[in-house]
Design a protein around this motif. Structure first.
Motif, mmCIF file in Angstrom:
data_model
loop_
_atom_site.group_PDB
_atom_site.id
_atom_site.type_symbol
_atom_site.label_atom_id
_atom_site.label_comp_id
_atom_site.label_asym_id
_atom_site.label_seq_id
_atom_site.Cartn_x
_atom_site.Cartn_y
_atom_site.Cartn_z
ATOM 1 N N VAL A 117 0.849 -1.187 0.000
ATOM 2 C CA VAL A 117 0.000 0.000 0.000
ATOM 3 C C VAL A 117 0.883 1.235 0.000
ATOM 4 O O VAL A 117 1.908 1.277 0.666
ATOM 5 N N ALA A 118 0.461 2.236 -0.757
ATOM 6 C CA ALA A 118 1.214 3.486 -0.830
ATOM 7 C C ALA A 118 0.882 4.356 0.380
ATOM 8 O O ALA A 118 -0.224 4.868 0.506
ATOM 9 N N GLY A 119 1.838 4.508 1.271
ATOM 10 C CA GLY A 119 1.786 5.445 2.383
ATOM 11 C C GLY A 119 0.567 5.399 3.271
ATOM 12 O O GLY A 119 0.172 4.353 3.780
ATOM 13 N N PRO A 120 -0.082 6.567 3.461
ATOM 14 C CA PRO A 120 -1.159 6.665 4.442
ATOM 15 C C PRO A 120 -2.466 6.002 4.021
ATOM 16 O O PRO A 120 -3.426 6.026 4.762
ATOM 17 N N VAL A 121 -2.490 5.374 2.873
ATOM 18 C CA VAL A 121 -3.699 4.676 2.435
ATOM 19 C C VAL A 121 -3.909 3.402 3.243
ATOM 20 O O VAL A 121 -4.973 2.803 3.215
#
Length: 182
Positions: A87-91
């Protein structure tokens, strides 16, 4: 005593008397002979994570598919499998919040009870999975302004010196005029 090399005529006669080796046929494709063996296994155990990667956008939707990708499906001996997601970062918080819905959709696609848990790994996504910039394509598809609007826009920006500020304001003005039309 050194051996004499044959002349050109003698070499041609030697080559004409010898039969060349037949051309080898290429080997049969491995997929062709493996297909009858793999088909029952796929029916019994499912497609696995490769089929999942190709259908990921359909399973989780456009918004989550651009920000996540399935890495691997780890099968368990006791219960359902665990799907590892990058998952990309704060997602990650959004994915964790929607985990029950994602699990339901995964089990609908792979079969009931196939996936029991999600394991979320934060990290950069592969560049091939990134969503294409649709906004730039939408700007290119828009028709140009008519000559009167273009002149009025240029007249309003004559006091500014040429440079990046003037070109940015010109683009902004064009978009404002286009949005007022619609």
């Amino acid at each position: 005593m050194p051996r004499q090399l044959p002349t050109a005529r003698e070499a041609l006669a030697i080559l004409a008397a010898r039969r060349p080796k037949p051309v080898r046929r290429p080997p049969r494709q491995a997929a062709r002979s493996l297909a009858p063996l793999l088909k029952p296994l796929e029916e019994r155990f499912g497609q696995g994570d490769d089929g999942l990667k190709s259908r990921w956008r359909e399973i989780v939707g456009e918004s989550l598919a651009g920000r996540s990708e399935p890495l691997k499906l780890v099968k368990s001996r006791t219960g359902g499998a665990t799907l590892e997601l990058r998952v990309a970062g704060p997602v990650a918080a959004l994915i964790q919040h929607q985990a029950p819905l994602i699990l339901d959709r995964l089990n609908l696609y792979l079969g009931p009870g196939t996936v029991a848990r999600l394991r979320i790994v934060q990290g950069p996504l592969r560049a091939a999975r990134a969503q294409p910039p649709r906004l730039a394509a939408a700007r290119r598809a828009r028709p140009p302004l008519d000559a009167a609007d273009e002149r009025a826009l240029a007249a309003g920006l004559t006091e500014l010196p040429d440079g990046p500020l003037k070109s940015a304001l010109t683009r902004l003005g064009r978009e404002v005029i286009r949005s007022q039309r619609t």
